[in-house]
Scaffold this motif. Structure first.
Motif, PDB file in Angstrom:
ATOM      1  N   VAL A  26      75.828 108.420  65.177  1.00 12.31           N
ATOM      2  CA  VAL A  26      77.033 107.627  64.854  1.00 12.31           C
ATOM      3  C   VAL A  26      77.195 107.329  63.369  1.00 12.31           C
ATOM      4  O   VAL A  26      77.960 106.445  62.995  1.00 12.31           O
ATOM      5  CB  VAL A  26      77.058 106.295  65.656  1.00 12.31           C
ATOM      6  CG1 VAL A  26      77.193 106.553  67.134  1.00 12.31           C
ATOM      7  CG2 VAL A  26      75.833 105.457  65.360  1.00 12.31           C
ATOM      8  N   GLY A  42      79.832  98.677  71.019  1.00  7.58           N
ATOM      9  CA  GLY A  42      81.017  98.737  71.859  1.00  7.58           C
ATOM     10  C   GLY A  42      81.007  99.970  72.746  1.00  7.58           C
ATOM     11  O   GLY A  42      80.154 100.849  72.628  1.00  7.58           O
ATOM     12  N   GLU A  43      81.982 100.050  73.639  1.00  4.91           N
ATOM     13  CA  GLU A  43      82.051 101.145  74.603  1.00  4.91           C
ATOM     14  C   GLU A  43      82.189 102.504  73.910  1.00  4.91           C
ATOM     15  O   GLU A  43      81.560 103.481  74.322  1.00  4.91           O
ATOM     16  CB  GLU A  43      83.232 100.919  75.553  1.00  4.91           C
ATOM     17  CG  GLU A  43      83.162 101.753  76.798  1.00  4.91           C
ATOM     18  CD  GLU A  43      81.936 101.475  77.647  1.00  4.91           C
ATOM     19  OE1 GLU A  43      81.402 102.449  78.222  1.00  4.91           O
ATOM     20  OE2 GLU A  43      81.492 100.311  77.736  1.00  4.91           O
ATOM     21  N   ARG A  44      82.992 102.575  72.874  1.00  7.37           N
ATOM     22  CA  ARG A  44      83.181 103.838  72.157  1.00  7.37           C
ATOM     23  C   ARG A  44      81.864 104.320  71.534  1.00  7.37           C
ATOM     24  O   ARG A  44      81.527 105.501  71.607  1.00  7.37           O
ATOM     25  CB  ARG A  44      84.250 103.662  71.090  1.00  7.37           C
ATOM     26  CG  ARG A  44      84.590 104.933  70.372  1.00  7.37           C
ATOM     27  CD  ARG A  44      85.808 104.737  69.489  1.00  7.37           C
ATOM     28  NE  ARG A  44      86.077 105.966  68.769  1.00  7.37           N
ATOM     29  CZ  ARG A  44      86.475 106.027  67.525  1.00  7.37           C
ATOM     30  NH1 ARG A  44      86.689 104.920  66.842  1.00  7.37           N
ATOM     31  NH2 ARG A  44      86.696 107.170  66.927  1.00  7.37           N
ATOM     32  N   MET A  45      81.120 103.392  70.927  1.00  5.48           N
ATOM     33  CA  MET A  45      79.852 103.765  70.314  1.00  5.48           C
ATOM     34  C   MET A  45      78.842 104.169  71.392  1.00  5.48           C
ATOM     35  O   MET A  45      78.087 105.131  71.206  1.00  5.48           O
ATOM     36  CB  MET A  45      79.284 102.644  69.456  1.00  5.48           C
ATOM     37  CG  MET A  45      78.042 103.077  68.697  1.00  5.48           C
ATOM     38  SD  MET A  45      77.448 101.918  67.493  1.00  5.48           S
ATOM     39  CE  MET A  45      78.734 101.993  66.286  1.00  5.48           C
ATOM     40  N   LYS A  46      78.830 103.476  72.512  1.00  9.99           N
ATOM     41  CA  LYS A  46      77.930 103.856  73.609  1.00  9.99           C
ATOM     42  C   LYS A  46      78.209 105.285  74.047  1.00  9.99           C
ATOM     43  O   LYS A  46      77.278 106.068  74.263  1.00  9.99           O
ATOM     44  CB  LYS A  46      78.115 102.917  74.802  1.00  9.99           C
ATOM     45  CG  LYS A  46      77.568 101.536  74.599  1.00  9.99           C
ATOM     46  CD  LYS A  46      77.841 100.677  75.816  1.00  9.99           C
ATOM     47  CE  LYS A  46      77.442  99.250  75.572  1.00  9.99           C
ATOM     48  NZ  LYS A  46      77.751  98.385  76.724  1.00  9.99           N
ATOM     49  N   ASN A  47      79.479 105.618  74.165  1.00  7.99           N
ATOM     50  CA  ASN A  47      79.849 106.972  74.577  1.00  7.99           C
ATOM     51  C   ASN A  47      79.389 108.011  73.562  1.00  7.99           C
ATOM     52  O   ASN A  47      78.907 109.082  73.936  1.00  7.99           O
ATOM     53  CB  ASN A  47      81.359 107.077  74.793  1.00  7.99           C
ATOM     54  CG  ASN A  47      81.829 106.302  75.990  1.00  7.99           C
ATOM     55  OD1 ASN A  47      81.065 106.035  76.912  1.00  7.99           O
ATOM     56  ND2 ASN A  47      83.095 105.927  75.982  1.00  7.99           N
ATOM     57  N   ARG A  48      79.526 107.707  72.284  1.00  3.91           N
ATOM     58  CA  ARG A  48      79.089 108.634  71.228  1.00  3.91           C
ATOM     59  C   ARG A  48      77.572 108.832  71.265  1.00  3.91           C
ATOM     60  O   ARG A  48      77.084 109.954  71.126  1.00  3.91           O
ATOM     61  CB  ARG A  48      79.516 108.123  69.855  1.00  3.91           C
ATOM     62  CG  ARG A  48      81.016 108.224  69.614  1.00  3.91           C
ATOM     63  CD  ARG A  48      81.448 107.577  68.322  1.00  3.91           C
ATOM     64  NE  ARG A  48      80.847 108.236  67.163  1.00  3.91           N
ATOM     65  CZ  ARG A  48      80.875 107.741  65.944  1.00  3.91           C
ATOM     66  NH1 ARG A  48      81.471 106.581  65.694  1.00  3.91           N
ATOM     67  NH2 ARG A  48      80.325 108.389  64.943  1.00  3.91           N
ATOM     68  N   HIS A  51      76.663 110.869  74.357  1.00 11.96           N
ATOM     69  CA  HIS A  51      77.059 112.254  74.133  1.00 11.96           C
ATOM     70  C   HIS A  51      76.052 112.958  73.220  1.00 11.96           C
ATOM     71  O   HIS A  51      75.648 114.095  73.493  1.00 11.96           O
ATOM     72  CB  HIS A  51      78.467 112.312  73.525  1.00 11.96           C
ATOM     73  CG  HIS A  51      78.900 113.688  73.159  1.00 11.96           C
ATOM     74  ND1 HIS A  51      79.259 114.630  74.086  1.00 11.96           N
ATOM     75  CD2 HIS A  51      79.000 114.300  71.950  1.00 11.96           C
ATOM     76  CE1 HIS A  51      79.577 115.758  73.472  1.00 11.96           C
ATOM     77  NE2 HIS A  51      79.424 115.582  72.168  1.00 11.96           N
TER      78      HIS A  51
END
Length: 62
Positions: A26, A42-48, A51
């Motif tokens: 990230v 946050g949710e976006r960072m968790k997804n990154r 991934h």
């Protein structure tokens, strides 16, 4: 906290330093240290992060 445990396991299995993980996942070399000190991504960072780990493991160790 579940994500941090997953990251810690990934670091142990791959031997990757925490700062490299944060930088590659990230672009934040302090990510893991900050999470160890209570940071909640946050949710976006968790997804990154998820991934990145999935992609790294599917490609095999570099």
């Amino acid at each position: 906290m579940h994500l941090l445990r997953t990251i810690e396991r990934f670091l142990k299995e791959t031997g990757m330093p925490a700062t490299r993980f944060g930088r590659e996942a990230v672009r934040d070399p302090r990510l893991v240290l900050d999470m160890r000190n209570g940071r909640e991504p946050g949710e976006r960072m968790k997804n990154r992060v998820e991934h990145f780990m999935n992609k790294y493991q599917s490609e095999g160790a570099r």
